[in-house]
Design a protein around this motif. Structure first.
Motif, PDB file in Angstrom:
ATOM      1  N   GLY A  14     -53.802 -10.036  23.027  1.00  0.00           N
ATOM      2  CA  GLY A  14     -54.609 -11.195  23.406  1.00  0.00           C
ATOM      3  C   GLY A  14     -54.184 -12.485  22.732  1.00  0.00           C
ATOM      4  O   GLY A  14     -55.016 -13.365  22.518  1.00  0.00           O
ATOM      5  N   LYS A  15     -52.899 -12.628  22.435  1.00  0.00           N
ATOM      6  CA  LYS A  15     -52.427 -13.852  21.762  1.00  0.00           C
ATOM      7  C   LYS A  15     -52.606 -15.077  22.649  1.00  0.00           C
ATOM      8  O   LYS A  15     -53.088 -16.121  22.197  1.00  0.00           O
ATOM      9  CB  LYS A  15     -50.950 -13.699  21.373  1.00  0.00           C
ATOM     10  N   SER A  16     -52.219 -14.963  23.916  1.00  0.00           N
ATOM     11  CA  SER A  16     -52.340 -16.109  24.821  1.00  0.00           C
ATOM     12  C   SER A  16     -53.799 -16.434  25.119  1.00  0.00           C
ATOM     13  O   SER A  16     -54.171 -17.603  25.268  1.00  0.00           O
ATOM     14  CB  SER A  16     -51.565 -15.846  26.118  1.00  0.00           C
ATOM     15  N   SER A  17     -54.643 -15.401  25.200  1.00  0.00           N
ATOM     16  CA  SER A  17     -56.082 -15.649  25.377  1.00  0.00           C
ATOM     17  C   SER A  17     -56.645 -16.398  24.173  1.00  0.00           C
ATOM     18  O   SER A  17     -57.462 -17.310  24.310  1.00  0.00           O
ATOM     19  CB  SER A  17     -56.829 -14.329  25.569  1.00  0.00           C
ATOM     20  N   LEU A  18     -56.203 -15.994  22.984  1.00  0.00           N
ATOM     21  CA  LEU A  18     -56.631 -16.676  21.761  1.00  0.00           C
ATOM     22  C   LEU A  18     -56.161 -18.131  21.766  1.00  0.00           C
ATOM     23  O   LEU A  18     -56.907 -19.047  21.389  1.00  0.00           O
ATOM     24  CB  LEU A  18     -56.079 -15.935  20.538  1.00  0.00           C
ATOM     25  N   PHE A  19     -54.933 -18.337  22.196  1.00  0.00           N
ATOM     26  CA  PHE A  19     -54.370 -19.688  22.300  1.00  0.00           C
ATOM     27  C   PHE A  19     -55.233 -20.560  23.217  1.00  0.00           C
ATOM     28  O   PHE A  19     -55.635 -21.676  22.856  1.00  0.00           O
ATOM     29  CB  PHE A  19     -52.941 -19.583  22.831  1.00  0.00           C
ATOM     30  N   ASN A  20     -55.529 -20.068  24.427  1.00  0.00           N
ATOM     31  CA  ASN A  20     -56.353 -20.821  25.373  1.00  0.00           C
ATOM     32  C   ASN A  20     -57.760 -21.062  24.826  1.00  0.00           C
ATOM     33  O   ASN A  20     -58.345 -22.133  25.007  1.00  0.00           O
ATOM     34  CB  ASN A  20     -56.444 -20.072  26.702  1.00  0.00           C
ATOM     35  N   TRP A  21     -58.302 -20.059  24.165  1.00  0.00           N
ATOM     36  CA  TRP A  21     -59.672 -20.122  23.644  1.00  0.00           C
ATOM     37  C   TRP A  21     -59.792 -21.186  22.552  1.00  0.00           C
ATOM     38  O   TRP A  21     -60.729 -21.993  22.557  1.00  0.00           O
ATOM     39  CB  TRP A  21     -60.040 -18.741  23.120  1.00  0.00           C
ATOM     40  N   LEU A  22     -58.836 -21.206  21.628  1.00  0.00           N
ATOM     41  CA  LEU A  22     -58.882 -22.210  20.571  1.00  0.00           C
ATOM     42  C   LEU A  22     -58.630 -23.606  21.131  1.00  0.00           C
ATOM     43  O   LEU A  22     -59.201 -24.583  20.658  1.00  0.00           O
ATOM     44  CB  LEU A  22     -57.850 -21.881  19.488  1.00  0.00           C
ATOM     45  N   ALA A  23     -57.773 -23.695  22.147  1.00  0.00           N
ATOM     46  CA  ALA A  23     -57.476 -24.994  22.760  1.00  0.00           C
ATOM     47  C   ALA A  23     -58.580 -25.450  23.707  1.00  0.00           C
ATOM     48  O   ALA A  23     -58.638 -26.633  24.066  1.00  0.00           O
ATOM     49  CB  ALA A  23     -56.154 -24.913  23.514  1.00  0.00           C
ATOM     50  N   ARG A  24     -59.429 -24.494  24.120  1.00  0.00           N
ATOM     51  CA  ARG A  24     -60.486 -24.767  25.121  1.00  0.00           C
ATOM     52  C   ARG A  24     -59.894 -25.293  26.428  1.00  0.00           C
ATOM     53  O   ARG A  24     -60.490 -26.094  27.124  1.00  0.00           O
ATOM     54  CB  ARG A  24     -61.522 -25.746  24.569  1.00  0.00           C
ATOM     55  N   ARG A  25     -58.688 -24.810  26.711  1.00  0.00           N
ATOM     56  CA  ARG A  25     -58.032 -25.148  27.974  1.00  0.00           C
ATOM     57  C   ARG A  25     -57.157 -23.973  28.368  1.00  0.00           C
ATOM     58  O   ARG A  25     -56.580 -23.302  27.516  1.00  0.00           O
ATOM     59  CB  ARG A  25     -57.134 -26.392  27.826  1.00  0.00           C
TER      60      ARG A  25
END
Length: 454
Positions: A15-26
């Motif tokens: 879930g690295k990319s999901s984490l990336f999107n989640w922290l970026a809120r985009r």
């Protein structure tokens, strides 16, 4: 100082990319159950609360995967570069699948890394699942936190942990000007080592007509006009298909590391040779890492009176149009002709990369740019830029707070970048520009006029 970087690493499908999107809120990175979707590094800028302080978040591919398109080595190089540049590392694991052998392999890879590590147990969708994370303590790296990107659990706590571990830069702590590090790069036999010998006024480097004499990156300290510099001589690079030995592989790796370490890069060309694919790969790597660069045409004495410099300038501009701002120098490394002028220009670029301008000046430039050329309509609305601020140096990094980042196309972003380059005192170095959506409670929301697309 550069914007601090936070790298997300881990095995595939944690879930690295999901984490990336989640922290970026985009939704920036592609998320899929299929392994190996992420290959290149992806970056975005994250603001820490409402402090106007930022860090750059970096997503990476899965460690330990075999790429089906035979790009495994390329993916791993991207991961290595992200780790090498990171100030904080997020080691992501999957709480639902538990501890896997690949998790231990990733952790082992991070043993020698001397940066803070946060162990992020992802997919902890319910609080009762947090107890399952205890087994990850066996990895022995970093503070453990359980999160869920789908249930939005503990995002703020994770950001607090990141903030606590980011380096603190205080301008008051700077006592003296640091030594400028200059990396000399180029393909084989363009005269890099001869140039370094001329700089150091000694046979500090081995010089040979045998291609590939320099197999490692070597730092050479020298002085000019009372100033100290560090020249980084690098191995000559070859086409990737020609990289057959361990020495070639590590030579390429170290040359790339030298580019990342450098304050200014001198990209060498042989006046008697056309540019090659290797040159384009090197220039691409320099651009990827936003390094100030001077194109250096060496051995110019061999063409004295035969070819005007304008012809080479036009040729290089045609070969590398995206680096149109990079200065071009003509030297003879063996005799030292124009070498001092080249170093003076490199010093100018170094100073440009460290320059900081006021928010007021940036906003005046943006206001005039938007008035002269408003952005195109997007979903029946004119997108707005509320204000701009410079958040970092090396490279100069500018954030535009706007109504919707997606509303500004690539052409308009290039227009804004060129406007900054024309009106700010860092016109010859790379500029990073981010468009961030303005928060609803941002008190500076009306910094630019409503009319004219501003």
């Amino acid at each position: 100082m550069p914007v601090p970087q936070v790298a997300i690493v881990g095995r595939p499908n944690v879930g690295k990319s999901s984490l990336f999107n989640w922290l970026a809120r985009r939704r920036l990175a592609i998320v899929d159950d299929f392994e190996g979707v992420t290959r290149d590094r992806m970056t975005t800028l994250i603001e820490i609360g409402e402090t106007e302080k930022f860090f750059e978040l970096v997503d990476t591919g899965g460690m330990g995967i075999e790429d089906p398109d035979d790009l495994t080595a390329d993916v791993q190089r991207q991961i290595e570069a992200a780790i090498a540049s990171a100030d904080v590392i997020l080691l992501v694991v999957d709480i639902q699948t538990g501890l896997m052998p690949l998790d231990e392999m990733v952790t082992e890879r991070l043993r020698a890394v001397q940066r803070p590590v946060i162990l992020v147990a992802n997919k902890a969708d319910q609080e009762h699942m947090d107890t399952h994370a205890e087994e990850f303590h066996r990895l022995g790296r970093g503070h453990l936190i359980c999160v869920s990107t789908t249930q939005n659990r503990n995002r703020d706590k994770l950001l607090d942990l990141i903030q606590d571990r980011l380096p603190e830069y205080d301008d008051d702590d700077v006592v003296e000007t640091p030594q400028m590090k200059v990396a000399i790069v180029g393909r084989r036999n363009v005269g890099k080592s001869t140039f370094v010998n001329t700089l150091s006024e000694s046979d500090r480097m081995i010089v040979s007509e045998v291609a590939g004499t320099t197999r490692d990156s070597v730092d050479v300290l020298f002085e000019m006009d009372g100033q100290s510099f560090i020249a980084i001589d690098t191995p000559g690079l070859r086409k990737r298909k020609s990289v057959r030995t361990d020495l070639d592989f590590y030579g390429t790796h170290r040359a790339q590391r030298s580019i990342r370490r450098a304050d200014v890069v001198l990209m060498f060309f042989d006046a008697m040779e056309k540019t090659s694919k290797v040159d384009k790969q090197l220039v691409g790597y320099i651009m990827e890492h936003h390094k100030p660069c001077i194109f250096v045409v060496n051995k110019w004495d061999l063409l004295k009176g035969q070819l005007p410099t304008d012809r080479w300038v036009k040729y290089l501009r045609g070969q590398f149009p995206t680096l149109a701002y990079a200065p071009i120098a003509f030297i003879t490394g063996e005799t030292g002709k124009n070498v001092k002028t080249l170093l003076n220009h490199a010093t100018m670029l170094y100073k440009q990369s460290m320059h900081r301008v006021s928010t007021g000046l940036l906003n005046r430039i943006i206001r005039d740019a938007v008035t002269a050329h408003p952005p195109a309509m997007y979903q029946n609305r004119r997108p707005k830029i509320y204000y701009a601020t410079q958040v970092s140096t090396q490279p100069p990094t500018i954030v535009l707070m706007c109504s919707d980042p997606k509303a500004f196309g690539k052409d308009y972003q290039r227009y804004l970048l060129n406007t900054f380059r024309d009106h700010l005192p860092f016109g010859e170095v790379p500029i990073k520009m981010y468009l961030n959506k303005r928060a609803r409670n941002d008190e500076k929301a009306e910094a630019l006029p409503k009319e004219g697309g501003g």
